[in-house]
Write an enzyme that holds these catalytic residues in place. Structure first.
Site, mmCIF file in Angstrom:
data_model
loop_
_atom_site.group_PDB
_atom_site.id
_atom_site.type_symbol
_atom_site.label_atom_id
_atom_site.label_comp_id
_atom_site.label_asym_id
_atom_site.label_seq_id
_atom_site.Cartn_x
_atom_site.Cartn_y
_atom_site.Cartn_z
ATOM 1 N N GLU A 73 0.823 -1.213 0.000
ATOM 2 C CA GLU A 73 0.000 0.000 0.000
ATOM 3 C C GLU A 73 0.860 1.266 0.000
ATOM 4 O O GLU A 73 0.584 2.231 0.713
ATOM 5 C CB GLU A 73 -0.956 0.006 1.200
ATOM 6 C CG GLU A 73 -1.931 -1.162 1.166
ATOM 7 C CD GLU A 73 -2.901 -1.176 2.336
ATOM 8 O OE1 GLU A 73 -2.793 -0.289 3.214
ATOM 9 O OE2 GLU A 73 -3.764 -2.062 2.391
ATOM 10 N N GLU A 123 -3.952 -9.133 0.462
ATOM 11 C CA GLU A 123 -4.535 -8.790 1.761
ATOM 12 C C GLU A 123 -6.039 -8.662 1.598
ATOM 13 O O GLU A 123 -6.517 -7.925 0.734
ATOM 14 C CB GLU A 123 -3.929 -7.491 2.294
ATOM 15 C CG GLU A 123 -4.339 -7.139 3.709
ATOM 16 C CD GLU A 123 -3.546 -5.945 4.233
ATOM 17 O OE1 GLU A 123 -2.317 -5.903 3.988
ATOM 18 O OE2 GLU A 123 -4.144 -5.066 4.859
#
Length: 822
Positions: free
Chosen positions: A424, A515
């Site tokens: 991220e 994820e």
């Protein structure tokens, strides 16, 4: 203080044994070049100006050590609640030791598997260096600075974890991974000096390629023989030799190839391991030996069939885990890691993502042995910071070195199948992100061209449930990293609505969900009705002012974050499509820090399928019913409610056609899963008594389970995970303490304070209940229960014998258990 009379005669014998062993003996293959350097360090916490004064409070301890876990919880600590609400600071470690005079002809190095963080190290007053990254291993050559004979040596380590927040979760502080002292000949295989690959694999034969790096620290040219032997279960299966010549003060590489007939393949179900033992011989004498464990397996990620291992389709059923070990903090303990993996394996997990950093070497040793598909991750951030004192401050100088060192250290592990270059990262939305992605992919392929590269990438800011066309934006900008060409796998963090359209959006790149989920739960707490979904918080960028006054979250699979999904929602999608190679759930275990959706007084996460103490939440059994062939029938919730209250009852089951539910002998109806259902549910008014479920297949009973109304708490019951452990100073017994009524039924609302006493050669290493809001110390001798359960962890001493552990609580019958050390 390390005592010369005990340690260093043993060290001399150790290395004499290494060089005198017969080359082909099993003993020789067991010998390592390094010994533990963990014992008898002195530790001081505070400013350097006070170290030498009378105010200095040095204490003797063994590493691995995490000083943060010893502190008090407070939202005022610089790490913040997101960092676990525990202190950081400035710490110092020092250790004195001697070396025999004969060792002066050897090279001596010290290896740190990890120091959090920003370490600086001196030996005998000479500065060795600095390593900012707290998750990476490193080595220093001590040879030029050492004293030999009776004269002491002193190593000093400064650990600076005062500049916080530097992590988005609990990091721990100190020399929290193992330390090793290593001695070699001046002609040797250096650290991480081998690379074993299997370029051709079939059931009939495998080609094993061993690349060996040699280092010559002598002042003259060296000639010799490089011999590599392959072993399977202590039996030599193949061997090859090569002559070499290496110039003074130079390095050289030798590549050897060996064919193995009828290889035993590594898989998640049967993780077979081999060892490559590389020996350097000069004039017939073995002067160095280096052992590399590896596995023989063939795999690929296919656009249509997902993940293929040894020719068979395997769905990756993985979890993300942070590196902390719950009440033990960040200090590495191999048995604690093994217990976590055992709990995951029993659930049916076959994959681990090391979120979001290089793991301890012990984790990878265990995933090799136990059979997990590991995604090894390097960075949580690149140039752009996520916290005030982030790794981004060191990025320009250190990222290439840190990346290469992770790859060199870990590339021989057969359990690693994927390298992740980031999680991220904010740069993913810009061309700069594409540039960095390509750079990191290039570095990865140069060091290890055998595995695919991915990154965990954020979903769109605005998600339309009805429009599943993938449009990454922040805002209105495409995901440059996804389109950079750097990634062999498109890694999705969340965005589960887009999974079925992956082949449309990325027709030439396979899928992996790096994820997923981010469902929330407090073990043992339930709310009704259970068939409504709650989004906590409503938006990620808004403060959360809802929830419950006691910071609890329902353990029914009904609460999720705005970016996530429930457990059942995500698995249904992954399960349905072959081209979806698999996923990694956030998270396998609760962890310290990030107490979403709440803030203080919560200090640890709600994401885990298993709580911080290692006790499964109810969703554990949903996965077990889906991911294993072991018969499962799990009922929830507990059966202590108000008379007449409308309650929901769920059952997770497998290997059966239906489940019939009985309340006090009266049938409440038979339920069957319909369509893609993963559980069945009943709703009716509560009556105390016995709730009984019976699962049947073809009319025959498969399993029966009962949940009873508990009376008042009356007694304690202790259940060690292992009754016998090693007397090695490190081994652990994890003892579950249940609070029950007089009939032995767990009291599901009991929160009594349990006190512990240990008699014998052991100590309490930690206590916990899994309560995210508890501010009691993990290092105490007492702890409050959560939903009738507490954990006490016993660490063995170094003398064999029985250890008695006693648990007491006001008004409850005491419990004792005996742990045998051997």
């Amino acid at each position: 203080m390390l005592q010369k009379r005990y340690i260093f005669p043993a060290l001399i014998l150790f290395f004499s044994f290494l060089y005198s062993c017969e080359n082909s003996s099993s003993e020789a293959r067991q010998v390592e070049r390094k010994i533990s350097f963990n014992e008898d360090w002195q530790f001081f916490l505070g400013d350097s100006s006070k170290m030498a004064s009378s105010e200095a409070q040095w204490r003797t301890l063994n590493v691995p050590h995490d000083w943060s876990i010893e502190g008090d919880f407070s939202p005022e600590h610089p790490a913040g609640v997101g960092g676990g609400a525990l202190p950081g600071g400035l710490g110092w470690y020092k250790k004195s030791f001697t070396l025999a005079a004969k060792d002066s002809t050897k090279l001596t190095a010290v290896t740190f598997d990890g120091v959090y963080q920003d370490s600086e190290i001196w030996i005998n007053g000479s500065y060795l260096g600095n390593r900012p990254n707290g998750y990476i291993g490193f080595q220093y050559d001590l040879t030029p600075y050492l004293n030999y004979g009776d004269e002491q040596n002193e190593i000093l380590v400064k650990v600076n974890n005062a500049d916080q927040p530097n992590s988005r979760w609990y990091s721990g502080s100190g020399i929290y991974r193992n330390v090793w002292l290593e001695q070699t000949d001046k002609l040797h295989v250096p650290q991480w000096g081998t690379f074993v690959t299997t370029p051709k694999v079939s059931r009939d034969s495998a080609l094993v390629q061993v690349e060996v790096r040699l280092a010559n620290k002598y002042s003259g040219v060296k000639n010799g023989i490089l011999e590599t032997s392959l072993y399977y279960k202590d039996q030599e299966v193949a061997s090859v030799t090569a002559e070499f010549e290496i110039q003074a003060q130079d390095t050289s590489e030798v590549t050897q190839q060996i064919t193995v007939s009828q290889p035993q393949l590594w898989s998640t179900e049967d993780p077979q391991l081999y060892s490559a033992v590389t020996r350097i011989k000069v004039e017939g004498e073995v002067i160095d030996q280096y052992t590399t464990q590896f596995g023989i397996r063939d795999f690929k990620f296919d656009l249509e069939k997902g993940f293929i291992l040894n020719g068979e389709q395997v769905k990756i059923k993985g979890v993300n885990n942070h590196h902390d070990l719950g009440p033990l903090g960040a200090a590495v303990n191999k048995r604690a890691i093994e217990r976590q993996l055992e709990i995951m394996k029993e659930m049916g997990v076959n994959g681990i993502r090391t979120a979001h950093n290089p793991p301890a070497p012990e984790l990878l040793e265990l995933t090799d042995k136990m059979g997990f598909i590991v995604m090894a991750e390097s960075f949580d951030m690149w140039e752009r910071a996520k916290t005030e004192n982030a790794y981004s401050n060191f990025w320009d100088e250190w990222h290439e070195r840190d990346m290469k060192d992770m790859l060199l250290r870990d590339r021989n592990h057969p359990s690693i199948f994927i390298w992740s270059i980031g999680n991220e990262v904010p740069e993913q939305w810009s061309e700069r992100g594409a540039e960095i992605g390509r750079e990191l992919a290039r570095i990865t392929k140069e060091v290890d061209p055998t595995r695919p590269v991915t990154a965990g990438m954020n979903p769109p800011v605005h998600t339309n449930e009805d429009d599943v066309t993938l449009q990454f934006d922040e805002p209105q900008q495409p995901n440059a990293l996804a389109g950079s060409g750097a990634l062999d796998l498109i890694g999705y963090n969340y965005a589960h609505q887009t999974y079925p359209k992956h082949q449309v959006n990325f027709p030439n790149t396979p899928f992996i969900a790096t994820e997923t989920t981010s469902a929330l739960a407090t073990r043992g707490y339930y709310e009704f009705p259970s068939d409504t979904t709650k989004i906590w918080p409503v938006r990620w960028d808004l403060p959360f002012d809802g929830g419950n006054a006691d910071n609890t979250v329902s353990a029914f699979d009904q609460v999720r974050t705005p970016w996530g999904s429930t457990h059942e929602t995500t698995w249904k999608i992954i399960k349905k499509h072959d081209f979806l190679s698999g996923f990694y759930i956030w998270t396998g275990f609760d962890y310290l820090g990030e107490p979403t959706p709440y803030g203080w007084p919560s200090r640890s996460s709600y994401f885990g399928i298993v709580d911080l103490a290692g006790f499964p939440k109810d969703s554990y059994y949903m996965y077990k019913s889906e991911w294993t062939n072991e018969p499962v029938l799990h009922l929830l919730p507990h059966w202590n409610w108000e008379e007449g209250q409308t309650v929901d009852v769920w059952a997770y089951y497998n290997n059966a056609d239906e489940v019939e539910l009985f309340l006090n002998g009266e049938s409440m109806g038979t339920k069957k899963k319909q369509g893609d259902d993963l559980h069945v549910m009943w709703r009716f008014p509560f009556k105390k008594g016995i709730l009984k479920a019976v699962s049947r297949k073809d009319g025959q009973v498969v399993l029966e389970r009962e949940v009873k109304t508990a009376g008042e708490p009356a007694m304690l019951k202790m259940q060690p995970d292992r009754q016998t452990i090693k007397a090695d100073g490190q081994d652990l017994s994890f003892i579950t303490v249940n609070i029950t009524d007089e009939d032995g039924t767990i009291a599901p609302r009991a929160n009594n304070v349990i006190h512990f006493e240990v008699t014998g050669n052991a100590e309490i290493a930690g206590v916990a209940s899994g309560d995210p809001t508890s501010h009691e110390s993990f290092k105490g001798s007492s702890h409050s229960a959560l939903s009738g359960k507490v954990l006490v962890i016993i660490r063995a001493g170094k003398e064999a014998g029985p250890v008695e552990v006693t648990a007491t609580a006001n008004s409850l019958q005491i419990a004792t258990t005996t742990i045998n050390l051997e």
